[in-house]
Scaffold this motif. Sequence first.
Motif, mmCIF file in Angstrom:
data_model
loop_
_atom_site.group_PDB
_atom_site.id
_atom_site.type_symbol
_atom_site.label_atom_id
_atom_site.label_comp_id
_atom_site.label_asym_id
_atom_site.label_seq_id
_atom_site.Cartn_x
_atom_site.Cartn_y
_atom_site.Cartn_z
ATOM 1 N N VAL A 155 42.173 38.254 46.117
ATOM 2 C CA VAL A 155 43.130 36.773 46.221
ATOM 3 C C VAL A 155 43.895 37.399 44.833
ATOM 4 O O VAL A 155 43.815 37.971 44.088
ATOM 5 C CB VAL A 155 42.194 35.689 45.622
ATOM 6 N N PRO A 156 44.970 36.541 44.814
ATOM 7 C CA PRO A 156 45.985 36.574 43.606
ATOM 8 C C PRO A 156 45.339 36.492 42.166
ATOM 9 O O PRO A 156 44.500 35.511 42.148
ATOM 10 C CB PRO A 156 47.060 35.323 43.837
ATOM 11 N N LEU A 157 45.937 37.157 41.352
ATOM 12 C CA LEU A 157 45.347 37.015 40.020
ATOM 13 C C LEU A 157 45.709 35.620 39.483
ATOM 14 O O LEU A 157 46.585 35.007 39.937
ATOM 15 C CB LEU A 157 46.140 37.991 38.871
ATOM 16 N N PRO A 158 44.683 34.930 38.960
ATOM 17 C CA PRO A 158 44.584 33.640 38.218
ATOM 18 C C PRO A 158 45.741 33.513 37.387
ATOM 19 O O PRO A 158 46.187 34.592 36.589
ATOM 20 C CB PRO A 158 43.385 33.501 37.341
ATOM 21 N N GLU A 159 46.500 32.252 37.272
ATOM 22 C CA GLU A 159 47.566 32.198 36.152
ATOM 23 C C GLU A 159 47.344 32.410 34.889
ATOM 24 O O GLU A 159 48.201 33.074 33.922
ATOM 25 C CB GLU A 159 48.509 30.983 36.608
ATOM 26 N N ALA A 160 46.039 32.076 34.465
ATOM 27 C CA ALA A 160 45.682 32.421 33.261
ATOM 28 C C ALA A 160 45.428 33.631 32.836
ATOM 29 O O ALA A 160 45.894 34.149 31.670
ATOM 30 C CB ALA A 160 44.176 31.591 32.880
ATOM 31 N N ILE A 161 45.368 34.603 33.716
ATOM 32 C CA ILE A 161 45.375 36.003 33.341
ATOM 33 C C ILE A 161 46.670 36.657 33.146
ATOM 34 O O ILE A 161 47.032 37.191 32.052
ATOM 35 C CB ILE A 161 44.390 36.698 34.409
ATOM 36 N N ARG A 162 47.524 36.069 33.976
ATOM 37 C CA ARG A 162 48.837 36.587 33.866
ATOM 38 C C ARG A 162 49.445 35.969 32.403
ATOM 39 O O ARG A 162 50.270 36.984 31.817
ATOM 40 C CB ARG A 162 49.664 35.908 35.092
ATOM 41 N N ASP A 163 49.271 34.658 32.152
ATOM 42 C CA ASP A 163 49.880 34.133 31.090
ATOM 43 C C ASP A 163 49.011 34.795 29.849
ATOM 44 O O ASP A 163 49.741 35.134 28.697
ATOM 45 C CB ASP A 163 49.347 32.792 31.023
ATOM 46 N N GLY A 194 42.591 28.566 29.969
ATOM 47 C CA GLY A 194 42.559 28.243 31.260
ATOM 48 C C GLY A 194 41.668 29.074 32.172
ATOM 49 O O GLY A 194 40.865 29.971 31.590
ATOM 50 N N PRO A 195 41.628 28.590 33.054
ATOM 51 C CA PRO A 195 40.389 29.003 34.242
ATOM 52 C C PRO A 195 40.860 30.418 34.704
ATOM 53 O O PRO A 195 42.058 30.921 35.301
ATOM 54 C CB PRO A 195 40.405 28.084 35.303
ATOM 55 N N TRP A 196 40.136 31.288 34.568
ATOM 56 C CA TRP A 196 40.309 32.705 35.102
ATOM 57 C C TRP A 196 39.085 33.099 36.040
ATOM 58 O O TRP A 196 39.547 34.311 36.627
ATOM 59 C CB TRP A 196 40.097 33.986 33.707
ATOM 60 N N PHE A 197 38.319 32.200 36.439
ATOM 61 C CA PHE A 197 37.695 32.588 37.672
ATOM 62 C C PHE A 197 37.242 31.145 38.152
ATOM 63 O O PHE A 197 37.412 29.906 37.404
ATOM 64 C CB PHE A 197 36.271 33.186 37.514
ATOM 65 N N ASP A 198 36.985 30.961 39.306
ATOM 66 C CA ASP A 198 36.512 29.649 40.116
ATOM 67 C C ASP A 198 35.386 30.072 41.247
ATOM 68 O O ASP A 198 35.253 31.424 41.438
ATOM 69 C CB ASP A 198 37.540 28.807 40.305
ATOM 70 N N ASP A 199 35.204 29.213 42.177
ATOM 71 C CA ASP A 199 34.409 29.422 43.288
ATOM 72 C C ASP A 199 35.021 30.442 44.236
ATOM 73 O O ASP A 199 34.429 31.020 45.218
ATOM 74 C CB ASP A 199 33.980 28.356 44.034
ATOM 75 N N HIS A 200 36.420 30.645 44.251
ATOM 76 C CA HIS A 200 37.368 31.184 45.198
ATOM 77 C C HIS A 200 38.006 32.562 44.528
ATOM 78 O O HIS A 200 38.744 33.368 45.268
ATOM 79 C CB HIS A 200 38.294 30.327 46.005
ATOM 80 N N ALA A 201 37.748 32.881 43.495
ATOM 81 C CA ALA A 201 38.366 33.853 42.733
ATOM 82 C C ALA A 201 37.508 34.238 41.359
ATOM 83 O O ALA A 201 37.414 33.753 40.332
ATOM 84 C CB ALA A 201 39.829 33.413 41.931
ATOM 85 N N MET A 202 36.848 35.668 41.712
ATOM 86 C CA MET A 202 35.965 36.129 40.554
ATOM 87 C C MET A 202 36.292 37.697 40.396
ATOM 88 O O MET A 202 36.684 38.361 41.425
ATOM 89 C CB MET A 202 34.535 36.157 41.023
#
Length: 153
Positions: free
Chosen positions: A142-150, A66-74
Amino acid sequence: MSPRKSAKAAKAEAAEAVAPAAPTPLFTATLPVRWRDLDAFNHVNNSNYLTYLEEARLQWLSHVPGPWFDDHAMPVMAAVLLNYRRPIEWPARLHVELFCERLGTSSMTIAHRILDAEQPDRLYGDGNVVMVWMDPATGKPVPLPEAIRDAVD
């Protein structure tokens, strides 16, 4: 005889750093020690320990589904603690173990251990890093990506 240890005895103890038992790692990266990693004292330069940790984190992140980064969360590194337990000599292969120490709202503390791949009780370094996910446009967390939490469950 003085109850204080001599400098030589203390140095010998530090050189015999043994890895304590640890929980199951989140991820283990196997990395070679390269000739170019050595310094004038013929052991791995202290700055390369950080490079090994960075490589291990990137390998782990590349395995996160799953995505762990994008244009708004790195992720950015906000802090690092690195205990140098013993020198790494060439040739060697390393195991860098990563553990989730803490999950916050926008940050994750990743504990790490650098071990000898052939002698896993030989501890070269340990500590942790704090990674914060932020919006690169604003510089705000920004909040941690769900992929990281999972990935750490």
